[in-house]
Scaffold this motif. Structure first.
Motif, PDB file in Angstrom:
ATOM      1  N   GLU A  63       0.863  -1.177   0.000  1.00  0.00           N
ATOM      2  CA  GLU A  63       0.000   0.000   0.000  1.00  0.00           C
ATOM      3  C   GLU A  63       0.904   1.233   0.000  1.00  0.00           C
ATOM      4  N   LEU A  64       0.608   2.200  -0.864  1.00  0.00           N
ATOM      5  CA  LEU A  64       1.431   3.401  -0.964  1.00  0.00           C
ATOM      6  C   LEU A  64       0.679   4.595  -0.389  1.00  0.00           C
ATOM      7  N   ALA A  86      -2.535  12.095  -7.798  1.00  0.00           N
ATOM      8  CA  ALA A  86      -1.444  11.122  -7.745  1.00  0.00           C
ATOM      9  C   ALA A  86      -1.997   9.727  -7.458  1.00  0.00           C
ATOM     10  N   PRO A  87      -1.424   8.685  -8.064  1.00  0.00           N
ATOM     11  CA  PRO A  87      -1.912   7.317  -7.842  1.00  0.00           C
ATOM     12  C   PRO A  87      -1.400   6.722  -6.535  1.00  0.00           C
ATOM     13  N   VAL A  88      -1.859   7.279  -5.434  1.00  0.00           N
ATOM     14  CA  VAL A  88      -1.508   6.761  -4.114  1.00  0.00           C
ATOM     15  C   VAL A  88      -2.756   6.179  -3.472  1.00  0.00           C
ATOM     16  N   ASP A  89      -2.549   5.254  -2.537  1.00  0.00           N
ATOM     17  CA  ASP A  89      -3.682   4.595  -1.891  1.00  0.00           C
ATOM     18  C   ASP A  89      -4.328   5.458  -0.825  1.00  0.00           C
ATOM     19  N   ALA A  90      -3.547   6.336  -0.210  1.00  0.00           N
ATOM     20  CA  ALA A  90      -4.089   7.194   0.840  1.00  0.00           C
ATOM     21  C   ALA A  90      -3.147   8.350   1.086  1.00  0.00           C
ATOM     22  N   VAL A  91      -3.679   9.393   1.721  1.00  0.00           N
ATOM     23  CA  VAL A  91      -2.885  10.541   2.158  1.00  0.00           C
ATOM     24  C   VAL A  91      -2.955  10.596   3.676  1.00  0.00           C
TER      25      VAL A  91
END
Length: 276
Positions: A63-64, A86-91
C-alpha cells in the motif's frame, strides 16, 4: 476488503535510494514522508519526488501512502493539491486535532485519508475526528509524548491508556489502527516487544522508521499457525450449504457466531499476504 498493515514503513520522499529500496522490502505499507523527514528547503522537491515515485509505480502489493505536511503549515495545501491526482492509496495528515482537518483533506484529495493522532487536543476530539471519515488512525507517539511532557520508557506506561483510546475510537468507526514508531533501530528485540504490546492493545500493525524493524513487526502481527488453522476451520464451516444464512453455528464443540467469521477472514487476509 481487509488489507494487511503489519509493517508501515516511513521514509523521506526526498531520498530516491530509500524509495527504490522500499519497492523490494517486505513491508505492507510504504509511507513517503513530506513532513518530519524533510527539511523546509527541500519540501517542494520532496513533493515532486513523491508524486513521480507514485506514478512510476513498482511497489507491488504494498500500500502506498504519502504523509503531507500539516494543514496549518505553508506546505500543507500545496501537498494536498499535488496528491489529488497522484496514484496513491491514501494521504496521511499529521497532527490532526479537529474533525475539520479530516474533512478538508478528504475534500481536497478525494481519496482515503489517514489521520495521525499525536496531539492532546486530538485525544479530546477523537469522536468527532472519526466521525469525519478517515480511513485509519495512526498513533504519533513521539509528538504526543513531547506535548504531554511524559517519559514513556520501555513499557510506554504513560501512553498505554491513550493508545487504548485510539483503538476504541478506530474500532467504533470501523477504521484501521496503526501503532506509533519504536525509536530502537539496532535492537530488534525491543521493536518486537513494543510491537507485541501494540498487538495486545489491538492495533493492526506498527509504524516503522527503518528497514531493520520490518521483520520484528511482521513476526508479531502475522497470525500463528494455530490461529490460521482455527480461522480456516471457522470459514469452512460457515461456507457449508447447511449453514447458509445462519448467525451462529457449532464448530468443534464451540459456539461460533458471525463476529468470529469476520475475525477469521481478517486473520486469513493477514496470513495470506503476498507482496511482489
Amino acid at each position: 476488503m481487509y488489507r494487511p498493515r503489519r509493517s508501515v514503513l516511513f521514509l523521506p520522499a526526498s531520498n530516491p535510494r530509500a524509495i527504490e529500496k522500499a519497492r523490494s522490502l517486505a513491508c505492507d505499507v510504504v509511507v513517503l514522508d513530506l513532513e518530519d523527514a524533510v527539511a523546509p528547503e527541500a519540501k517542494r522537491e520532496a513533493r515532486i519526488a513523491a508524486v513521480e515515485a507514485a506514478r512510476a509505480g513498482g511497489f507491488g502489493g504494498r500500500e502506498l501512502v504519502v504523509r503531507a505536511n500539516g494543514l496549518d503549515t505553508a506546505w500543507g495545501a500545496d501537498d494536498l493539491a499535488a496528491l489529488a491526482d497522484a496514484p496513491v492509496d491514501a494521504v496521511l495528515v499529521p497532527k490532526v486535532s479537529r474533525a475539520e482537518e479530516v474533512a478538508r483533506a478528504r475534500a481536497a484529495v478525494a481519496k482515503p485519508v489517514w489521520a495521525m493522532i499525536e496531539t492532546c487536543r486530538a485525544l479530546l476530539a477523537l469522536r468527532e475526528i472519526v466521525e469525519a471519515g478517515p480511513a485509519a488512525l495512526v498513533a504519533g507517539t513521539n509528538d504526543l509524548s513531547k506535548e504531554m511532557r511524559c517519559r514513556p520508557g520501555a513499557d510506554r506506561a504513560p501512553l498505554v491508556p491513550l493508545l487504548a483510546q485510539i483503538i476504541v475510537a478506530a474500532r467504533a468507526a470501523g477504521l484501521a489502527a496503526i501503532d506509533g514508531v519504536s525509536n530502537a533501530i539496532d535492537d530488534p528485540a525491543a521493536v518486537e516487544r513494543e510491537a507485541m504490546q501494540g498487538l495486545q492493545l489491538g492495533f493492526d500493525g506498527k509504524s516503522l522508521i527503518h528497514p531493520s524493524q520490518i521483520d520484528p513487526a511482521n513476526r508479531v502481527f502475522t497470525p500463528s499457525a494455530d490461529e490460521v488453522a482455527w480461522a480456516e476451520t471457522v470459514a469452512a464451516a460457515f461456507a457449508l450449504p447447511e449453514n447458509a444464512g445462519r448467525g451462529a453455528i457449532r464448530v468443534e464443540g464451540r459456539m461460533v457466531e458471525l463476529l468470529h467469521l469476520e475475525e477469521a477472514r481478517r486473520v486469513l487476509a493477514v496470513a495470506g499476504s503476498k507482496l511482489g
